[in-house]
Design a protein around this motif. Structure first.
Motif, PDB file in Angstrom:
ATOM      1  N   LEU A   1       0.727  -1.298   0.126  1.00 48.34           N
ATOM      2  CA  LEU A   1      -0.136  -0.069  -0.002  1.00 48.34           C
ATOM      3  C   LEU A   1       0.947   1.421   0.084  1.00 48.34           C
ATOM      4  CD1 LEU A   1      -3.123   0.074  -0.104  1.00 48.34           C
ATOM      5  CD2 LEU A   1      -1.989  -2.298   0.842  1.00 48.34           C
ATOM      6  N   LEU A   2       2.094   1.291   0.890  1.00 41.28           N
ATOM      7  CA  LEU A   2       2.771   2.658   0.860  1.00 41.28           C
ATOM      8  C   LEU A   2       3.503   2.739  -0.708  1.00 41.28           C
ATOM      9  CD1 LEU A   2       5.269   2.112   3.927  1.00 41.28           C
ATOM     10  CD2 LEU A   2       2.969   3.659   3.442  1.00 41.28           C
ATOM     11  N   ASN A   3       3.887   1.482  -1.438  1.00 43.73           N
ATOM     12  CA  ASN A   3       4.213   1.725  -2.738  1.00 43.73           C
ATOM     13  C   ASN A   3       3.256   2.436  -3.941  1.00 43.73           C
ATOM     14  OD1 ASN A   3       6.764   0.548  -2.481  1.00 43.73           O
ATOM     15  ND2 ASN A   3       6.432  -1.270  -3.265  1.00 43.73           N
ATOM     16  N   LEU A   4       2.030   1.957  -3.434  1.00 40.59           N
ATOM     17  CA  LEU A   4       0.665   2.434  -4.378  1.00 40.59           C
ATOM     18  C   LEU A   4       0.710   3.853  -4.212  1.00 40.59           C
ATOM     19  CD1 LEU A   4      -1.094   1.813  -6.511  1.00 40.59           C
ATOM     20  CD2 LEU A   4      -2.780   1.418  -4.435  1.00 40.59           C
ATOM     21  N   LEU A   5       0.873   4.299  -2.944  1.00 42.77           N
ATOM     22  CA  LEU A   5       0.701   5.678  -2.478  1.00 42.77           C
ATOM     23  C   LEU A   5       1.843   6.684  -2.985  1.00 42.77           C
ATOM     24  CD1 LEU A   5      -0.192   5.892   1.373  1.00 42.77           C
ATOM     25  CD2 LEU A   5      -1.560   6.627  -0.729  1.00 42.77           C
ATOM     26  N   ASN A   6       3.082   6.226  -3.115  1.00 40.09           N
ATOM     27  CA  ASN A   6       4.302   6.911  -3.310  1.00 40.09           C
ATOM     28  C   ASN A   6       4.719   6.949  -4.851  1.00 40.09           C
ATOM     29  OD1 ASN A   6       6.177   4.655  -3.360  1.00 40.09           O
ATOM     30  ND2 ASN A   6       6.316   5.057  -1.268  1.00 40.09           N
ATOM     31  N   GLY A   7       3.771   6.143  -5.627  1.00 37.91           N
ATOM     32  CA  GLY A   7       4.114   6.065  -7.236  1.00 37.91           C
ATOM     33  C   GLY A   7       4.755   4.907  -7.340  1.00 37.91           C
TER      34      GLY A   7
END
Length: 403
Positions: free
Chosen positions: A336-342
């Motif tokens: 989910l963090l990867n999705l948030l930060n591009g």
């Protein structure tokens, strides 16, 4: 279920912002300020290690949960050092409004549970809340007094806090901490603090986990996360998403696993899940982690170090229901963090969706299949838009066990 999961993930992703809130006190090596997320993790560890100092009626597991969420309101209201001249009534109102907003992101039943627990901590009337509060007063004192090069005015603040400030209550509620702090200030009272000093080397060494950088970035992409704040965040994940795991999993044991699981990285370092590692290197890493567990848990009295080492071993083996759920949660948060930060580490390691399915999805599905179904549907558009939906080459294997 998707509506409920959407609300739960909305809260968990908003909680990520607590890492951006800096506190006044420094981490133990004095290289930078501590943030409120890693502080919350360290307090949970304090609660577990200092459980023998709690009154018999204290439920330490509830105290740990209080400490995981107690500072979330700082996302909106900010951190207010005790040295600041502020309107504390206005701060209290701002924090209540923050609690309403943040816990309101959760499904109603969970939001009410979190709000009630947060208010209990703030009131500091119950045995669980009083124990948690004393730890919140205790940890910054020792973090300063054991600091590599503490600032003189920080030491002065500790002295003032012990004599007339919030930490003065330690004299009655946690006298070993109060008297040991005085001894560190050069005012040894002769009080027997040996039960505490037998445990502080472990708690102080654990501070180094705040220096271990991971491949994952924060949601805003501003920096890489560290393993201490990661541990805090996945503990929150495990708590919020518990209903989607096995009915036989004991959430409080899972929280303990996740509290302890990355401590070995202090010696062995973090190994990104998408990094290519050969079998010999994996074996060497496993040996380093075992040696790290020997050293770190060996800093505790045997009656505590042994059981904590056993919990860490259980997590690594991933055979019990608790460990399977804990492992699955450990894989979810970076996605989910990867999705948030591009894209984050997916871009860094040129990851495709089939590779993510193999390296992450299989393990998440083993412990929380409904969660992976939701997460995969959420991230698939990103992989489609970036041309990483399919792969023309085999996934790089073997890969690390660690996220």
């Amino acid at each position: 279920m998707s509506v409920r999961l959407h609300a739960q993930f909305s809260f968990l992703l908003e909680a990520d912002k607590l890492r951006r809130v800096e506190r006044q006190n420094l981490i133990l090596d004095c290289s930078r300020r501590e943030n409120s997320a890693e502080h919350s993790w360290h307090l949970a560890l304090y609660a577990l290690v200092l459980a023998p100092f709690a009154e018999p009626e204290v439920n330490v597991c509830r105290a740990i949960r209080m400490l995981l969420l107690h500072d979330l309101v700082e996302i909106d209201a900010g951190d207010h050092p005790i040295t600041d001249a502020v309107d504390w009534d206005a701060v209290a109102q701002a924090e209540l409004a923050a609690a309403d907003r943040l816990f309101g992101l959760l499904p109603a039943d969970q939001g009410a549970e979190f709000m009630t627990l947060w208010q209990e901590f703030e009131a500091a009337q119950s045995p669980d809340a009083r124990f948690a509060k004393r730890l919140d007063h205790c940890q910054p004192v020792f973090q300063t007094l054991y600091g590599a090069e503490p600032l003189d005015w920080h030491v002065d603040v500790v002295r003032q806090n012990l004599f007339g400030g919030r930490a003065a209550a330690l004299e009655h509620d946690l006298p070993e901490a109060f008297h040991h702090a005085l001894a560190l200030l050069g005012e040894d009272t002769g009080y027997d603090c040996s039960r505490l000093t037998a445990r502080l080397p472990f708690l102080n060494e654990a501070d180094k986990l705040k220096l271990i950088t991971r491949a994952s970035r924060l949601g805003d992409g501003s920096r890489h996360e560290n393993s201490a704040e990661h541990s805090w965040h996945i503990m929150l994940y495990a708590w919020v998403l518990a209903e989607h795991g096995a009915d036989t999993a004991d959430v409080d044991r899972v929280l303990q696993m996740l509290l302890l699981h990355d401590l070995v990285e202090i010696d062995a370092g973090d190994a990104p899940i998408h990094g290519v590692v050969d079998p010999a290197a994996l074996a060497a890493l496993a040996a380093e982690e075992q040696a790290a567990a020997d050293r770190l848990f060996g800093l505790l009295p045997a009656d505590q170090g042994g059981p904590m080492r056993a919990i860490w071993e259980e997590f690594e083996a991933a055979g019990s229901a608790d460990a399977v759920y804990a492992k699955s949660i450990d894989r979810v948060q970076p996605v989910l963090l990867n999705l948030l930060n591009g894209g984050g580490s997916w871009v860094d390691y040129n990851v495709t969706l089939p590779q993510l399915d193999a390296r992450v999805g299989e393990k998440v599905s083993r412990g929380t299949p409904g969660v992976w179904d939701y997460v995969r549907a959420t991230i698939e558009p990103w992989f489609r838009e970036t041309g990483r939906l399919y792969t023309s080459r085999p996934a790089a294997e073997p890969h690390s066990r660690n996220g």
